[in-house]
Design an enzyme around this catalytic site. Structure first.
Site, PDB file in Angstrom:
ATOM      1  N   LYS A  14       3.817  -8.170   8.078  1.00 26.23           N
ATOM      2  CA  LYS A  14       5.249  -7.870   7.996  1.00 26.23           C
ATOM      3  C   LYS A  14       5.966  -8.393   9.257  1.00 26.23           C
ATOM      4  O   LYS A  14       5.306  -8.749  10.252  1.00 26.23           O
ATOM      5  CB  LYS A  14       5.428  -6.364   7.809  1.00 26.23           C
ATOM      6  CG  LYS A  14       4.855  -5.846   6.473  1.00 26.23           C
ATOM      7  CD  LYS A  14       4.983  -4.326   6.400  1.00 26.23           C
ATOM      8  CE  LYS A  14       4.605  -3.774   5.035  1.00 26.23           C
ATOM      9  NZ  LYS A  14       4.709  -2.286   4.991  1.00 26.23           N
ATOM     10  N   TYR A  54       7.971  -4.619  -4.218  1.00 22.66           N
ATOM     11  CA  TYR A  54       7.874  -3.166  -4.339  1.00 22.66           C
ATOM     12  C   TYR A  54       8.668  -2.767  -5.582  1.00 22.66           C
ATOM     13  O   TYR A  54       9.830  -3.148  -5.700  1.00 22.66           O
ATOM     14  CB  TYR A  54       8.491  -2.479  -3.110  1.00 22.66           C
ATOM     15  CG  TYR A  54       7.659  -2.599  -1.847  1.00 22.66           C
ATOM     16  CD1 TYR A  54       6.423  -1.949  -1.735  1.00 22.66           C
ATOM     17  CD2 TYR A  54       8.111  -3.343  -0.760  1.00 22.66           C
ATOM     18  CE1 TYR A  54       5.665  -2.053  -0.570  1.00 22.66           C
ATOM     19  CE2 TYR A  54       7.354  -3.448   0.404  1.00 22.66           C
ATOM     20  CZ  TYR A  54       6.131  -2.789   0.491  1.00 22.66           C
ATOM     21  OH  TYR A  54       5.383  -2.885   1.634  1.00 22.66           O
ATOM     22  N   ASN A 161       4.685  -0.799   9.961  1.00 20.83           N
ATOM     23  CA  ASN A 161       3.234  -0.621   9.968  1.00 20.83           C
ATOM     24  C   ASN A 161       2.467  -1.939   9.819  1.00 20.83           C
ATOM     25  O   ASN A 161       1.350  -1.974   9.318  1.00 20.83           O
ATOM     26  CB  ASN A 161       2.821   0.393   8.900  1.00 20.83           C
ATOM     27  CG  ASN A 161       3.339   0.015   7.528  1.00 20.83           C
ATOM     28  OD1 ASN A 161       3.852  -1.084   7.332  1.00 20.83           O
ATOM     29  ND2 ASN A 161       3.204   0.926   6.578  1.00 20.83           N
ATOM     30  N   HIS A 164       1.028  -5.224   4.763  1.00 17.54           N
ATOM     31  CA  HIS A 164       0.966  -4.698   3.400  1.00 17.54           C
ATOM     32  C   HIS A 164      -0.345  -5.185   2.816  1.00 17.54           C
ATOM     33  O   HIS A 164      -0.775  -6.305   3.112  1.00 17.54           O
ATOM     34  CB  HIS A 164       2.122  -5.224   2.539  1.00 17.54           C
ATOM     35  CG  HIS A 164       1.848  -5.074   1.076  1.00 17.54           C
ATOM     36  ND1 HIS A 164       2.087  -3.897   0.406  1.00 17.54           N
ATOM     37  CD2 HIS A 164       1.290  -5.918   0.173  1.00 17.54           C
ATOM     38  CE1 HIS A 164       1.695  -4.038  -0.853  1.00 17.54           C
ATOM     39  NE2 HIS A 164       1.213  -5.258  -1.024  1.00 17.54           N
ATOM     40  N   GLU A 175       0.753  -9.382  -7.456  1.00 16.13           N
ATOM     41  CA  GLU A 175       1.253  -9.907  -6.170  1.00 16.13           C
ATOM     42  C   GLU A 175       0.796 -11.343  -5.905  1.00 16.13           C
ATOM     43  O   GLU A 175       1.549 -12.132  -5.330  1.00 16.13           O
ATOM     44  CB  GLU A 175       0.820  -8.974  -5.029  1.00 16.13           C
ATOM     45  CG  GLU A 175       1.540  -7.630  -5.090  1.00 16.13           C
ATOM     46  CD  GLU A 175       1.009  -6.591  -4.111  1.00 16.13           C
ATOM     47  OE1 GLU A 175       0.184  -6.951  -3.248  1.00 16.13           O
ATOM     48  OE2 GLU A 175       1.429  -5.423  -4.213  1.00 16.13           O
TER      49      GLU A 175
HETATM   50  P1  ADP Z   1       1.361   1.471   1.747  1.00 17.94           P
HETATM   51  O1  ADP Z   1       2.108   0.361   2.443  1.00 17.94           O
HETATM   52  O2  ADP Z   1       0.323   2.079   2.651  1.00 17.94           O
HETATM   53  O3  ADP Z   1       0.803   1.067   0.400  1.00 17.94           O
HETATM   54  P2  ADP Z   1       3.510   3.041   0.449  1.00 17.94           P
HETATM   55  O4  ADP Z   1       3.384   2.268  -0.823  1.00 17.94           O
HETATM   56  O5  ADP Z   1       3.510   4.536   0.358  1.00 17.94           O
HETATM   57  O6  ADP Z   1       2.379   2.662   1.507  1.00 17.94           O
HETATM   58  O7  ADP Z   1       4.878   2.629   1.184  1.00 17.94           O
HETATM   59  C1  ADP Z   1       5.359   1.327   1.202  1.00 17.94           C
HETATM   60  C2  ADP Z   1       6.006   1.045   2.543  1.00 17.94           C
HETATM   61  O8  ADP Z   1       7.202   1.815   2.666  1.00 17.94           O
HETATM   62  C3  ADP Z   1       5.176   1.444   3.764  1.00 17.94           C
HETATM   63  O9  ADP Z   1       4.213   0.470   4.088  1.00 17.94           O
HETATM   64  C4  ADP Z   1       6.245   1.621   4.832  1.00 17.94           C
HETATM   65  O10 ADP Z   1       6.602   0.368   5.410  1.00 17.94           O
HETATM   66  C5  ADP Z   1       7.440   2.168   4.029  1.00 17.94           C
HETATM   67  N1  ADP Z   1       7.524   3.642   4.077  1.00 17.94           N
HETATM   68  C6  ADP Z   1       6.829   4.500   3.313  1.00 17.94           C
HETATM   69  N2  ADP Z   1       7.174   5.781   3.609  1.00 17.94           N
HETATM   70  C7  ADP Z   1       8.101   5.711   4.559  1.00 17.94           C
HETATM   71  C8  ADP Z   1       8.867   6.687   5.283  1.00 17.94           C
HETATM   72  N3  ADP Z   1       8.755   7.974   5.076  1.00 17.94           N
HETATM   73  N4  ADP Z   1       9.737   6.246   6.188  1.00 17.94           N
HETATM   74  C9  ADP Z   1       9.904   4.953   6.403  1.00 17.94           C
HETATM   75  N5  ADP Z   1       9.221   3.979   5.769  1.00 17.94           N
HETATM   76  C10 ADP Z   1       8.330   4.353   4.865  1.00 17.94           C
END
Ligand code: ADP
Length: 199
Positions: A14, A54, A161, A164, A175
């Protein structure tokens, strides 16, 4: 890709990972574990692409993001309503999706397709839990960030984070087709395949 145990999965580094110059470090971890890079490029995507990647139109997915966030808040002792203005999981999810679009369009991302035995699970394990402050050390999110959802939401941005990773076989298939053309995925042999896998 004839062996049914050999999977392909999508990883995105990212914009925070790219801007923090962690591309080499992250890619190197995948290479070292034995995953083969079969597709790779840098792209600066727009909102439309993020909303394809997404499923922000799927109520169930958006609600799940909100529920996961509320669950996380229980560990912080902070009030989610104060940060998010609502306790409704779907509404929280909608807000987060908007911040997610801002985040992923804020700079280029490095997209790759990695191939290897049980690659989907292996990459998820290496990426670590969604929220870096909760991700364990040794994972990419746990080693290179300490961001938390309450901090992110307090200042009205997405959690950052770094990576992805496709969540399951269905997501990986979708994807790969979304990010790559067929001719951008390459079939070649790594020099150490025989030593690692015996084929
Ligand atoms: P992952 O990326 O681990 O599969 P999710 O599908 O739950 O996780 O979430 C998608 C993305 O949305 C996360 O990687 C993060 O960047 C963002 N995200 C999820 N929850 C939050 C939150 N509470 N606050 C801010 N960003 C969030």
């Amino acid at each position: 890709m004839k062996n049914p145990l050999i999977e392909q999965t999508v990883v995105l580094i990212k914009p925070d990972g790219v801007k923090r110059a962690l591309v080499g470090e992250i890619v190197s971890r995948f290479e070292k574990i034995g995953l083969k890079i079969v597709g790779m490029k840098m792209v600066w995507v727009d909102e439309e692409m993020v909303r394809k990647h997404y499923p922000t139109e799927r109520r169930q997915w958006v609600t799940k993001i909100g529920e996961k966030t509320l669950e996380a808040y229980k560990n912080y002792g902070t009030d989610p309503k104060e940060h998010l203005g609502t306790m409704e999981p779907y509404e929280i999810g909608v807000l987060i999706c908007k911040w997610l679009v801002d985040y992923l369009t804020s700079g280029p991302v490095v997209a790759m397709v990695l191939e290897g035995p049980h690659a989907i699970t292996a990459v998820r394990k290496m990426a670590g839990y969604t929220y870096p402050d909760t991700a364990v050390p040794g994972t990419i999110r746990g080693d290179f960030s300490i961001d938390s959802p309450d901090l992110a939401n307090m200042i009205k941005r997405s959690g950052m984070n770094l990576v992805h990773a496709s969540g399951n076989t269905e997501e990986a298939k979708f994807e790969i087709a979304l990010w790559f053309r067929k001719k951008e995925i390459h079939n070649y042999k790594r020099a150490d395949e025989g030593i690692m896998f015996g084929f």
